[in-house]
Design an enzyme around this catalytic site. Sequence first.
Site, PDB file in Angstrom:
ATOM      1  N   ASP A  24      -5.813  19.239 -15.209  1.00 46.58           N
ATOM      2  CA  ASP A  24      -6.156  17.882 -15.654  1.00 46.58           C
ATOM      3  C   ASP A  24      -5.709  17.789 -17.117  1.00 46.58           C
ATOM      4  O   ASP A  24      -6.313  18.382 -18.005  1.00 46.58           O
ATOM      5  CB  ASP A  24      -7.670  17.683 -15.513  1.00 46.58           C
ATOM      6  CG  ASP A  24      -8.118  16.285 -15.930  1.00 46.58           C
ATOM      7  OD1 ASP A  24      -7.397  15.637 -16.709  1.00 46.58           O
ATOM      8  OD2 ASP A  24      -9.206  15.846 -15.497  1.00 46.58           O
ATOM      9  N   TYR A  50     -14.977  18.121 -16.320  1.00 48.31           N
ATOM     10  CA  TYR A  50     -15.438  16.727 -16.395  1.00 48.31           C
ATOM     11  C   TYR A  50     -16.472  16.498 -15.268  1.00 48.31           C
ATOM     12  O   TYR A  50     -16.247  16.906 -14.119  1.00 48.31           O
ATOM     13  CB  TYR A  50     -14.233  15.791 -16.238  1.00 48.31           C
ATOM     14  CG  TYR A  50     -14.606  14.374 -15.914  1.00 48.31           C
ATOM     15  CD1 TYR A  50     -15.373  13.615 -16.801  1.00 48.31           C
ATOM     16  CD2 TYR A  50     -14.210  13.788 -14.722  1.00 48.31           C
ATOM     17  CE1 TYR A  50     -15.740  12.315 -16.486  1.00 48.31           C
ATOM     18  CE2 TYR A  50     -14.558  12.495 -14.404  1.00 48.31           C
ATOM     19  CZ  TYR A  50     -15.336  11.763 -15.295  1.00 48.31           C
ATOM     20  OH  TYR A  50     -15.690  10.480 -14.986  1.00 48.31           O
ATOM     21  N   ARG A 110       0.836  -1.210   0.000  1.00 49.47           N
ATOM     22  CA  ARG A 110       0.000   0.000   0.000  1.00 49.47           C
ATOM     23  C   ARG A 110       0.866   1.255   0.000  1.00 49.47           C
ATOM     24  O   ARG A 110       0.467   2.294  -0.498  1.00 49.47           O
ATOM     25  CB  ARG A 110      -0.954  -0.023   1.210  1.00 49.47           C
ATOM     26  CG  ARG A 110      -1.815   1.214   1.338  1.00 49.47           C
ATOM     27  CD  ARG A 110      -3.082   0.964   2.156  1.00 49.47           C
ATOM     28  NE  ARG A 110      -2.845   0.247   3.397  1.00 49.47           N
ATOM     29  CZ  ARG A 110      -2.305   0.779   4.503  1.00 49.47           C
ATOM     30  NH1 ARG A 110      -1.934   2.037   4.517  1.00 49.47           N
ATOM     31  NH2 ARG A 110      -2.133   0.034   5.584  1.00 49.47           N
ATOM     32  N   LYS A 116      -7.161   6.623 -19.678  1.00 54.85           N
ATOM     33  CA  LYS A 116      -7.387   7.098 -21.049  1.00 54.85           C
ATOM     34  C   LYS A 116      -6.113   6.932 -21.892  1.00 54.85           C
ATOM     35  O   LYS A 116      -5.654   5.822 -22.058  1.00 54.85           O
ATOM     36  CB  LYS A 116      -7.879   8.547 -21.017  1.00 54.85           C
ATOM     37  CG  LYS A 116      -8.905   8.831 -19.919  1.00 54.85           C
ATOM     38  CD  LYS A 116     -10.183   8.041 -20.086  1.00 54.85           C
ATOM     39  CE  LYS A 116     -11.273   8.568 -19.176  1.00 54.85           C
ATOM     40  NZ  LYS A 116     -11.899   7.606 -18.326  1.00 54.85           N
TER      41      LYS A 116
END
Length: 380
Positions: free
Chosen positions: A177, A106, A53, A202
Amino acid sequence: MKPASRAVHAGRDLGARSPLAPDLSPAAVHVFTDLDDYDAVARGERAGHYYGRNSNANREMLERAVAELEGAEAGVATASGMSALHGAILALAPRPTTIVATRELYGGTASLLRQDLEPAGYEVHFVNLSDLDTVSRALPGAGLVIAETITNPLCHVPDLEAIGAMTREKGVAFLVDNTFATPLLCRPLELGATAVMHSATKYLGGHSDLVAGVAVGDAPTMGLARARAARTGTTLSPFDAWLALRGLRTLDVRMKRHSENSLALARALREMAGVTRVHHPLLDGPNHVLPHGSGGMMAFDLEGGRHAVQRMIKRFSLVTFAASLGGVETTISYPEITSHRSMSPEERAELGVGPGTVRVSVGLEDPEDIVADFAQAVAP
Ligand SMILES: Cc1ncc(COP(=O)(O)O)c(C=O)c1O
């Protein structure tokens, strides 16, 4: 090294007998024989990994690669674009403050701001970032500005350099972004951004087979984001990091082809009956210039609204409807029920998103095949 070469090589050091393709390291935990050694690794003073983690070899490679490509000191890879965005926001603005965000945000980001950050005391102002006077008026008292390099779905490109200069002058953090453009087409840190994030789901991954996010920026800010990601358990899995890095290696050739194909489709759609408007970063102004191409994202408005869009989807033979973007296949999305579904029809209309608006993620097929499929699907 030029960006194309960096995409191929970034994030690892090859030596004699190194595997050319990175090994996958799924280990959740590493063994130690020396308590001081464990202590030094856990404090981050010595290279190595102790618990999955907190850090992992594949994740570290991806973080280094994206940081190198964006010209950043450090990066943090997380379980999704949304967790990268959330982590970057909290690292840049840890206490409730005013956030100025592009009104063409977005939908997932807008929901995070409205449903998670506003109840926690943040104040959010959605403004038109293409209007620099509006930006200047919104800055006094703000703690953070959030922009997208290319907006969704109408593909506007704000002047990041001008916004970067204004935010620097006022001492306001600036988060970009860069999902639609990728560091091959735009590097916001060079234009004055404080930090950059990607949905690696993406273009960075590029094959629609993983969900991941990466944030990059200066080492102290990314240190805060990494520590929070470890505390909250939003770190990226080794296999998804491995896949994202594999995708990244071909980013330059993919972005060139995406850019060529989207321009070819946009030009062809302009001539098709029933198409009332085409939105493309390089054809539809006023947009800031992206000198190396604009990638595969574009949109258009179809006469006849939802009914016409449904008819087009039924007629497609190569293109598919899928609510994501940035993969090798050409896909369309319908903002009214996907990215912008949380908005009212009035709010969408104010942005210019109507019932006939279709977003296209133009893939890597032969452009003649893509154009032909749209031509037969929108024909009267
Ligand atoms: C521009 C943009 N930013 C962030 C995200 C969120 O990324 P993810 O779905 O990987 O969490 C998306 C997802 O569609 C996006 O399009």
